[in-house]
Motif scaffolding. Structure first.
Motif, PDB file in Angstrom:
ATOM      1  N   LYS A 263     -30.000  93.539  49.502  1.00  0.00           N
ATOM      2  CA  LYS A 263     -30.214  92.641  50.640  1.00  0.00           C
ATOM      3  C   LYS A 263     -30.637  91.246  50.168  1.00  0.00           C
ATOM      4  CE  LYS A 263     -29.452  95.619  53.949  1.00  0.00           C
ATOM      5  NZ  LYS A 263     -28.410  95.443  55.006  1.00  0.00           N
ATOM      6  N   ARG A 264     -30.162  90.836  49.020  1.00  0.00           N
ATOM      7  CA  ARG A 264     -30.605  89.559  48.473  1.00  0.00           C
ATOM      8  C   ARG A 264     -30.078  88.357  49.254  1.00  0.00           C
ATOM      9  NH1 ARG A 264     -27.229  91.853  44.555  1.00  0.00           N
ATOM     10  NH2 ARG A 264     -25.148  90.923  44.410  1.00  0.00           N
ATOM     11  N   ASP A 265     -29.102  88.558  50.125  1.00  0.00           N
ATOM     12  CA  ASP A 265     -28.578  87.460  50.944  1.00  0.00           C
ATOM     13  C   ASP A 265     -29.282  87.346  52.298  1.00  0.00           C
ATOM     14  OD1 ASP A 265     -26.749  86.883  48.947  1.00  0.00           O
ATOM     15  OD2 ASP A 265     -25.215  88.212  49.788  1.00  0.00           O
ATOM     16  N   THR A 266     -30.307  88.151  52.547  1.00  0.00           N
ATOM     17  CA  THR A 266     -31.019  88.090  53.825  1.00  0.00           C
ATOM     18  C   THR A 266     -31.885  86.832  53.882  1.00  0.00           C
ATOM     19  OG1 THR A 266     -31.093  90.507  53.894  1.00  0.00           O
ATOM     20  CG2 THR A 266     -32.596  89.312  55.352  1.00  0.00           C
ATOM     21  N   PRO A 267     -31.722  85.986  54.902  1.00  0.00           N
ATOM     22  CA  PRO A 267     -32.568  84.784  54.991  1.00  0.00           C
ATOM     23  C   PRO A 267     -33.978  85.135  55.454  1.00  0.00           C
ATOM     24  CG  PRO A 267     -31.079  84.896  56.872  1.00  0.00           C
ATOM     25  CD  PRO A 267     -30.705  86.042  55.972  1.00  0.00           C
ATOM     26  N   LEU A 268     -34.960  84.482  54.862  1.00  0.00           N
ATOM     27  CA  LEU A 268     -36.359  84.686  55.191  1.00  0.00           C
ATOM     28  C   LEU A 268     -37.007  83.365  55.581  1.00  0.00           C
ATOM     29  CD1 LEU A 268     -37.467  87.111  52.316  1.00  0.00           C
ATOM     30  CD2 LEU A 268     -36.796  87.711  54.639  1.00  0.00           C
ATOM     31  N   GLN A 269     -38.014  83.466  56.427  1.00  0.00           N
ATOM     32  CA  GLN A 269     -38.791  82.307  56.846  1.00  0.00           C
ATOM     33  C   GLN A 269     -40.247  82.502  56.451  1.00  0.00           C
ATOM     34  OE1 GLN A 269     -38.111  81.634  61.031  1.00  0.00           O
ATOM     35  NE2 GLN A 269     -36.135  80.668  60.684  1.00  0.00           N
ATOM     36  N   ASP A 283     -40.755  78.433  58.822  1.00  0.00           N
ATOM     37  CA  ASP A 283     -39.737  77.499  58.348  1.00  0.00           C
ATOM     38  C   ASP A 283     -39.054  78.152  57.151  1.00  0.00           C
ATOM     39  OD1 ASP A 283     -38.151  75.348  58.067  1.00  0.00           O
ATOM     40  OD2 ASP A 283     -39.718  73.909  57.543  1.00  0.00           O
ATOM     41  N   TRP A 284     -37.979  77.516  56.670  1.00  0.00           N
ATOM     42  CA  TRP A 284     -37.206  78.084  55.573  1.00  0.00           C
ATOM     43  C   TRP A 284     -37.833  77.789  54.218  1.00  0.00           C
ATOM     44  CZ3 TRP A 284     -34.107  81.459  57.553  1.00  0.00           C
ATOM     45  CH2 TRP A 284     -33.504  81.229  58.793  1.00  0.00           C
ATOM     46  N   ALA A 308     -35.355  86.266  60.213  1.00  0.00           N
ATOM     47  CA  ALA A 308     -35.043  85.286  61.252  1.00  0.00           C
ATOM     48  C   ALA A 308     -35.270  85.856  62.641  1.00  0.00           C
ATOM     49  CB  ALA A 308     -33.601  84.799  61.096  1.00  0.00           C
ATOM     50  N   THR A 309     -35.074  87.153  62.829  1.00  0.00           N
ATOM     51  CA  THR A 309     -35.281  87.798  64.127  1.00  0.00           C
ATOM     52  C   THR A 309     -36.698  88.324  64.313  1.00  0.00           C
ATOM     53  OG1 THR A 309     -34.485  89.899  63.230  1.00  0.00           O
ATOM     54  CG2 THR A 309     -32.847  88.447  64.250  1.00  0.00           C
ATOM     55  N   ARG A 310     -37.571  88.151  63.316  1.00  0.00           N
ATOM     56  CA  ARG A 310     -38.949  88.633  63.330  1.00  0.00           C
ATOM     57  C   ARG A 310     -39.044  90.151  63.408  1.00  0.00           C
ATOM     58  NH1 ARG A 310     -38.542  84.009  62.502  1.00  0.00           N
ATOM     59  NH2 ARG A 310     -39.765  82.271  63.342  1.00  0.00           N
ATOM     60  N   SER A 311     -37.979  90.837  63.006  1.00  0.00           N
ATOM     61  CA  SER A 311     -38.034  92.295  63.030  1.00  0.00           C
ATOM     62  C   SER A 311     -38.925  92.848  61.927  1.00  0.00           C
ATOM     63  CB  SER A 311     -36.620  92.869  62.891  1.00  0.00           C
ATOM     64  OG  SER A 311     -36.016  92.439  61.679  1.00  0.00           O
TER      65      SER A 311
END
Length: 462
Positions: A263-269, A283-284, A308-311
């Motif tokens: 899952k290394r392509d998952t964006p995180l904030q 923020d990014w 990004a969805t706060r899941s």
């Protein structure tokens, strides 16, 4: 051929082009030539083709339908998706299939299987794929779980299936022996956003009409593991702002975490907090610069990482900013102090502010003019710093200094309280009995005796 061997293009070309042996050779010579050919082929298969195997990623093995447990006699389809280049523009490179350590005869991109075991695939020049475990059951009831790993925040779907899709009634799902869901008839159990706590052993039970309704039947237990999407973050001090060529000063904080390789392509904030106040919302950017005026305040910070969805949201431990004596301060030459232990974000953070200096005047305890020994103190004399050295301590000092209460003092106070209550009761019964006590102040006495039988009160002076 075992899984993990790398193919060389010359080996494939050597195997694909037919090479008939001369017919005039002796049978023993023909066998020797064939042995040499196969030895050369095996050598070429093990040699990587100029780093091509290291550059290619492992193929992705998928299962259709996506359940790892099937009934006996059913068939499922395995598909291998990977890089299939052309070898010298002759023909596409084929795919290798493995059941355990056994090489299967098929070279297609997809195959149908019904044998239980561990399946893998490999495209020539690439590593071996991740395995898929296929189970075959002969029970009336099976619990099916997806073959792909389930990560935090993703839905987890479980399916309780009757023999060849018979309807299951009075369906129960269990997690680690505890019932978690009930359905009247066949239905899937879904966890919308899986957590690490959802890992464990699952089981289902129900009844079927074959042809009449049977007794409750239970499926075999299946282990489910929810994979960690990313690690819990750690807040670190990367260095002063001047070291990065910026004009302003300050300390740079970085919120470090690591995603799962799949899952290394998952964006995180990222968000940063000072105690319970957010100093930067999600923020990014994974870094935050503390303003220079706040660097010397020794405040505590922590960060939070979320999808990004706060899941999925995770917090870091507390971090105390380094003070002027820290090695991160370029002007400091003193040794750093040992770091303070980090506390959980749910608790109250430690305060590193200096305690306020008390400027109030110390309280002075008034000393009565008459002591218990009869010593007289002049009324107009100058106040002294404390009681005389020869004077005995007051009851307040005794109670403050002694670890155990004074029994005599306690009994004396109880007697005075009893006398006072008796006087109040007598005054309530006969208000005219004590007229002189209402208008005149009470004279100092050491003991009073109340006669409950008479309306008059006799005061005995010491």
């Amino acid at each position: 051929m075992s899984p993990g061997t790398q193919w060389h293009p010359l080996a494939t070309l050597f195997l694909s082009v037919p090479r008939p042996l001369p017919v005039h050779l002796h049978p023993s010579a023909t066998a020797a030539v064939r042995s040499i050919m196969w030895a050369l082929t095996a050598f070429l298969l093990l040699v990587p083709s100029s780093g091509q195997a290291a550059a290619l990623e492992k193929p992705i093995l998928s299962l259709h339908p996506p359940w790892t447990t099937i009934f006996k006699g059913e068939r499922v389809t395995l598909k291998c998706d990977g890089y299939h280049p052309l070898l010298l523009e002759l023909r596409p490179i084929s795919t290798l299939w493995y059941l355990g350590h056994l090489l299967l005869p098929s070279h297609k991109k997809s195959i149908e299987v019904q044998t239980p075991g561990v399946y893998r695939c490999q495209t020539r020049g690439a590593p071996v794929s991740d395995p898929i475990h296929l189970s075959v059951s002969n029970d009336w009831l099976i619990l099916q779980v997806p073959y792909a790993p389930v990560f935090e925040g993703e839905p987890l779907i479980l399916r309780c299936r009757g023999w060849y899709d018979k309807v299951v009634y009075k369906l129960h799902y269990y997690h680690d022996g505890q019932a978690v869901r009930y359905f009247h008839s066949s239905a899937n159990y879904t966890v919308l956003q899986a957590r690490a706590s959802d890992s464990g052993r699952y089981q289902c039970s129900g009844t079927m009409r074959i042809p009449v309704e049977s007794a409750p039947m239970f499926s075999a237990k299946v282990a489910v593991t929810v994979q960690e999407l990313f690690r819990a973050p750690v807040l670190r001090v990367t260095g002063p702002r001047e070291a990065r060529g910026a004009a302003l000063g300050g300390v740079v904080l970085r919120c470090d975490t690591r995603l799962h390789p799949q899952k290394r392509d998952t964006p995180l904030q990222f968000a940063f907090y000072k105690y319970s106040r957010a100093v930067r919302r999600f923020d990014w950017g994974a870094e935050y610069t503390v303003p220079e005026p706040e660097v010397d305040e020794l405040e505590s910070y922590w960060c939070e990482v979320a999808t990004a969805t706060r899941s999925v949201r995770k917090r870091s431990p507390w971090l105390q900013l380094p003070g002027p004596g820290s090695p991160l301060d370029p002007a400091s030459t003193t040794a750093p102090a040992p770091p303070a232990p980090a506390s959980a974000p749910g608790n109250k953070p430690p305060s590193f502010r200096k305690p306020p200096v008390s400027r109030s005047v110390p309280s002075v305890t008034s000393v009565p003019n008459t002591t218990s020994t009869g010593l007289q103190v002049p009324a107009g004399g100058a106040p002294t710093a404390g009681p005389p050295a020869c004077a005995p301590p007051t009851p307040l000092e005794q109670s403050a200094g002694a670890p155990k209460p004074d029994v005599d003092l306690l009994l004396r106070e109880m007697q005075l309280l009893k006398a006072l209550l008796s006087r109040v009761v007598l005054e309530l019964k006969e208000p005219q009995a004590l007229p002189e006590l209402r208008g005149t102040p009470e004279t100092p006495t050491s003991h009073s005796t109340v006669s409950p039988g008479t309306p008059e009160t006799t005061v005995v002076e010491s």
